[in-house]
Design a protein around this motif. Structure first.
Motif, PDB file in Angstrom:
ATOM      1  N   UNK A  49      39.133  31.177 -14.803  1.00 49.12           N
ATOM      2  CA  UNK A  49      39.627  30.540 -16.015  1.00 49.12           C
ATOM      3  C   UNK A  49      40.754  31.632 -16.729  1.00 49.12           C
ATOM      4  N   UNK A  50      41.032  32.777 -15.931  1.00 52.33           N
ATOM      5  CA  UNK A  50      41.698  33.769 -16.864  1.00 52.33           C
ATOM      6  C   UNK A  50      41.149  35.034 -17.486  1.00 52.33           C
ATOM      7  N   UNK A  51      39.800  34.682 -17.678  1.00 57.20           N
ATOM      8  CA  UNK A  51      38.973  35.799 -18.231  1.00 57.20           C
ATOM      9  C   UNK A  51      37.773  36.301 -17.322  1.00 57.20           C
ATOM     10  N   UNK A  52      37.812  35.695 -16.097  1.00 60.67           N
ATOM     11  CA  UNK A  52      37.103  36.169 -14.954  1.00 60.67           C
ATOM     12  C   UNK A  52      36.027  35.232 -14.742  1.00 60.67           C
ATOM     13  N   UNK A  53      35.939  34.042 -15.251  1.00 60.60           N
ATOM     14  CA  UNK A  53      35.079  33.079 -15.216  1.00 60.60           C
ATOM     15  C   UNK A  53      35.238  32.109 -14.125  1.00 60.60           C
ATOM     16  N   UNK A  54      34.582  31.890 -13.166  1.00 59.48           N
ATOM     17  CA  UNK A  54      35.062  30.927 -12.015  1.00 59.48           C
ATOM     18  C   UNK A  54      34.536  29.489 -12.542  1.00 59.48           C
ATOM     19  N   UNK A  55      35.162  28.281 -12.592  1.00 58.32           N
ATOM     20  CA  UNK A  55      35.088  26.979 -13.160  1.00 58.32           C
ATOM     21  C   UNK A  55      35.087  26.178 -11.924  1.00 58.32           C
ATOM     22  N   UNK A  56      33.831  25.306 -11.913  1.00 63.39           N
ATOM     23  CA  UNK A  56      33.800  24.155 -10.958  1.00 63.39           C
ATOM     24  C   UNK A  56      34.836  23.194 -11.276  1.00 63.39           C
ATOM     25  N   UNK A  57      35.157  22.312 -10.468  1.00 64.61           N
ATOM     26  CA  UNK A  57      35.831  20.871 -10.813  1.00 64.61           C
ATOM     27  C   UNK A  57      34.819  20.012 -10.778  1.00 64.61           C
ATOM     28  N   UNK A  58      33.873  19.875  -9.943  1.00 61.74           N
ATOM     29  CA  UNK A  58      32.985  18.688 -10.260  1.00 61.74           C
ATOM     30  C   UNK A  58      31.514  19.283 -10.188  1.00 61.74           C
ATOM     31  N   UNK A  59      30.657  18.497 -10.860  1.00 59.29           N
ATOM     32  CA  UNK A  59      29.427  18.660 -11.014  1.00 59.29           C
ATOM     33  C   UNK A  59      28.637  17.585 -10.104  1.00 59.29           C
ATOM     34  N   UNK A  60      27.972  17.807  -9.068  1.00 63.63           N
ATOM     35  CA  UNK A  60      27.166  16.809  -8.278  1.00 63.63           C
ATOM     36  C   UNK A  60      26.012  16.308  -8.967  1.00 63.63           C
ATOM     37  N   UNK A  61      25.507  16.851  -9.922  1.00 63.35           N
ATOM     38  CA  UNK A  61      24.294  16.044 -10.391  1.00 63.35           C
ATOM     39  C   UNK A  61      24.796  14.955 -11.455  1.00 63.35           C
ATOM     40  N   UNK A  62      25.638  15.496 -11.971  1.00 58.77           N
ATOM     41  CA  UNK A  62      26.527  14.509 -12.914  1.00 58.77           C
ATOM     42  C   UNK A  62      27.182  13.352 -12.310  1.00 58.77           C
ATOM     43  N   UNK A  63      27.734  13.425 -11.096  1.00 56.24           N
ATOM     44  CA  UNK A  63      28.165  12.235 -10.389  1.00 56.24           C
ATOM     45  C   UNK A  63      27.047  11.628  -9.836  1.00 56.24           C
ATOM     46  N   UNK A  64      25.963  12.012  -9.581  1.00 58.99           N
ATOM     47  CA  UNK A  64      24.848  11.351  -9.100  1.00 58.99           C
ATOM     48  C   UNK A  64      24.472  10.096 -10.530  1.00 58.99           C
ATOM     49  N   UNK A  65      24.207  10.684 -11.702  1.00 56.23           N
ATOM     50  CA  UNK A  65      23.679   9.919 -12.721  1.00 56.23           C
ATOM     51  C   UNK A  65      24.679   9.201 -12.975  1.00 56.23           C
ATOM     52  N   UNK A  66      26.138   9.214 -12.704  1.00 60.67           N
ATOM     53  CA  UNK A  66      27.007   8.368 -12.715  1.00 60.67           C
ATOM     54  C   UNK A  66      27.371   7.442 -11.705  1.00 60.67           C
ATOM     55  N   UNK A  67      26.688   7.462 -10.813  1.00 62.69           N
ATOM     56  CA  UNK A  67      26.747   6.804  -9.606  1.00 62.69           C
ATOM     57  C   UNK A  67      28.290   7.048  -8.914  1.00 62.69           C
ATOM     58  N   UNK A  68      28.734   8.141  -9.006  1.00 59.39           N
ATOM     59  CA  UNK A  68      29.912   8.392  -8.337  1.00 59.39           C
ATOM     60  C   UNK A  68      29.630   8.906  -7.007  1.00 59.39           C
ATOM     61  N   UNK A  69      30.201   8.162  -5.907  1.00 57.40           N
ATOM     62  CA  UNK A  69      29.905   8.766  -4.541  1.00 57.40           C
ATOM     63  C   UNK A  69      30.655   9.974  -4.209  1.00 57.40           C
ATOM     64  N   UNK A  70      29.933  10.664  -3.229  1.00 58.49           N
ATOM     65  CA  UNK A  70      30.739  11.907  -2.771  1.00 58.49           C
ATOM     66  C   UNK A  70      31.581  11.448  -1.712  1.00 58.49           C
ATOM     67  N   UNK A  71      32.838  11.984  -1.840  1.00 62.63           N
ATOM     68  CA  UNK A  71      33.863  11.612  -0.948  1.00 62.63           C
ATOM     69  C   UNK A  71      34.673  12.598  -0.408  1.00 62.63           C
ATOM     70  N   UNK A  72      35.265  12.543   0.577  1.00 62.88           N
ATOM     71  CA  UNK A  72      36.042  13.651   1.079  1.00 62.88           C
ATOM     72  C   UNK A  72      37.022  14.442   0.410  1.00 62.88           C
ATOM     73  N   UNK A  73      37.663  13.757  -0.311  1.00 59.27           N
ATOM     74  CA  UNK A  73      38.646  14.271  -1.418  1.00 59.27           C
ATOM     75  C   UNK A  73      38.079  15.129  -2.525  1.00 59.27           C
ATOM     76  N   UNK A  74      36.979  14.588  -3.022  1.00 58.10           N
ATOM     77  CA  UNK A  74      36.110  15.020  -3.818  1.00 58.10           C
ATOM     78  C   UNK A  74      35.556  16.733  -3.550  1.00 58.10           C
ATOM     79  N   UNK A  75      35.269  16.395  -2.277  1.00 56.38           N
ATOM     80  CA  UNK A  75      34.564  17.865  -1.515  1.00 56.38           C
ATOM     81  C   UNK A  75      35.646  18.870  -1.386  1.00 56.38           C
ATOM     82  N   UNK A  76      36.707  18.291  -0.918  1.00 54.16           N
ATOM     83  CA  UNK A  76      38.052  19.214  -0.543  1.00 54.16           C
ATOM     84  C   UNK A  76      38.340  19.751  -1.868  1.00 54.16           C
ATOM     85  N   UNK A  77      38.547  19.045  -2.954  1.00 55.58           N
ATOM     86  CA  UNK A  77      38.807  19.604  -4.231  1.00 55.58           C
ATOM     87  C   UNK A  77      37.959  20.831  -4.634  1.00 55.58           C
TER      88      UNK A  77
END
Length: 452
Positions: free
Chosen positions: A4-32
């Motif tokens: 993030x510019x101060x040394x902290x690594x930020x993830x794009x997705x949170x797989x637990x949150x996606x599960x709660x929101x019924x968002x499927x795991x897709x190739x594009x999201x994994x690639x991202x």
């Protein structure tokens, strides 16, 4: 997203949150997500040196530990290299006297006005314009001449002998960046006194510049064991053969066989450590020590005579001083050196006349037979120029014939000589063999020797 510019690594997705929101795991999201990780890892420093740093790194007062020694001008140096002074002490100079060279690693590409270096000088300077060329930088006679500062802090030329073989000196570039300034010699001090010896009469060697030559040796000098050439210098156990030449008031001997010794009188020594320095390719030794190059240290015992000996090679500017490291050679006035030498050897002859029979009347002792009317005895007292070390051995020379007799000036009459009443200050030289003709002038030459 990566960092993030101060040394902290930020993830794009949170797989637990996606599960709660019924968002499927897709190739594009994994690639991202993985692309973000790849971007983040690409900004990290790799331990095998693959990564090129693109910006300054703030260490937040932390250390880099286990750092290797820097070897290139653009390398980081570690504390050990600073403590060991690896980049200011450049070792012993190469080249020759007055044309000194240094080859540091890494090489220096250009001089800078702030540069300071320290080096051990390999040979005593023989001119007033020596230079110190570093890393073969061009035009050393105009860019690297060594100068010193006067009492008013102005740049002046060195004196001959200011740089002593095996002395360690510190130099700095001058403001014009066209010369080295001698800042200071690194001089050792006596363990007994805690001071640097730069006082007059520090050199207990007599005639270390070989300027005094009362015996008037010349050409190729061939000495048998124990016989003397230049004043105070005698041949070693195997004799000695040498030649000599003088330039700029410095006499250099070239010893081709045997060895040359000076016995330093114990009255001139105290119990301490002494340093022997000299210029040339010969090696010297103190007492029973080993032959070595200039800068030898050894012990002396006060009141005990000490041999200083040199083997084959060139030799000049010999100095023995109470110190742990060499200092510049002490140049004494000619008459001072002559008087010091005459404690051990004197002659009636002119200085430039070698002692010998039939060498002329210049300088000889004269006496007139004291009776104007009848035959008489005669003699004269030779008063020495300085007190001699001990009652000397007297040798007489007929000034106008090949014997040791008194000679009547103006005729061929001669009488045997006799030596009486000798001490450190005088010798009485009389005639023997009958009464001499009345009121005649007589002459004789002589030498007095009380060498060690």
């Amino acid at each position: 997203m990566a960092f993030n510019g101060t040394g902290t690594f930020l993830r794009i997705y949170n797989w637990v949150t996606d599960k709660v929101n019924a968002i499927p795991i897709t190739a594009s999201r994994v690639d991202g997500e993985l692309d973000g990780m790849a971007t983040g890892l690409s900004n990290c420093i790799t331990k095998d040196g693959q990564t090129t740093i693109t910006a300054n790194i703030p260490f937040n007062s932390n250390k880099i530990t286990g750092l290797g020694n820097g070897t290139a001008r653009t390398d980081v140096i570690n504390v050990g290299q600073v403590q060991d002074n690896q980049f200011q002490y450049l070792g012993t100079t190469g080249g020759a006297a007055d044309a000194y060279t240094l080859s540091p690693s890494p090489t220096i590409t250009a001089y800078a006005t702030t540069q300071q270096i320290t080096a051990k000088i390999s040979a005593t300077n023989l001119t007033t314009t020596p230079y110190l060329q570093v890393s073969a930088i061009a035009n050393p006679t105009t860019t690297a001449v060594i100068k010193k500062l006067s009492g008013t802090k102005t740049e002046i030329a060195l004196a001959i002998g200011d740089l002593v073989a095996n002395g360690i000196y510190k130099f700095q570039r001058n403001s014009a960046n066209d010369a080295w300034i001698l800042l200071s010699p690194t001089l050792a001090t006596s363990t007994n006194q805690g001071v640097v010896y730069l006082t007059p009469n520090k050199n207990v060697i007599i005639n270390g510049n070989f300027s005094i030559n009362q015996r008037v040796v010349s050409g190729t000098v061939v000495l048998t064991a124990g016989s003397y050439g230049h004043d105070r210098w005698k041949a070693g156990a195997s004799g000695c053969t040498y030649t000599f030449a003088t330039a700029n008031n410095i006499t250099t001997l070239t010893i081709t066989a045997g060895s040359l010794i000076q016995v330093v009188e114990g009255n001139n020594l105290v119990s301490d450590t002494y340093c022997l320095s000299f210029t040339g390719t010969a090696q010297g030794k103190i007492g029973a020590g080993s032959f070595s190059a200039s800068g030898i240290t050894g012990s002396a015992t006060g009141g005990t005579n000490l041999n200083i000996e040199f083997n084959t090679g060139t030799l000049s500017l010999v100095q023995l001083e109470k110190n742990l490291a060499p200092t510049p050679f002490e140049h004494r006035f000619f008459n001072q050196e002559l008087l010091l030498s005459q404690r051990y050897f004197q002659k009636t002859f002119d200085y430039t006349t070698a002692p010998a029979t039939n060498a002329g009347v210049q300088g000889c002792l004269y006496v007139r037979s004291n009776s104007p009317t009848s035959n008489t005895n005669f003699g004269t007292t030779w008063f020495f120029k300085v007190p001699m070390r001990s009652s000397p051995a007297i040798t007489c020379f007929n000034p106008l014939a090949g014997n040791s007799k008194w000679r009547q000036i103006g005729s061929a009459s001669e009488y045997d000589s006799s030596i009486e009443d000798i001490d450190e200050n005088k010798a009485l030289i009389t005639h023997t063999g009958g009464l001499a003709p009345a009121y005649q002038k007589w002459g004789i030459q002589a030498t007095a020797t009380s060498e060690l």
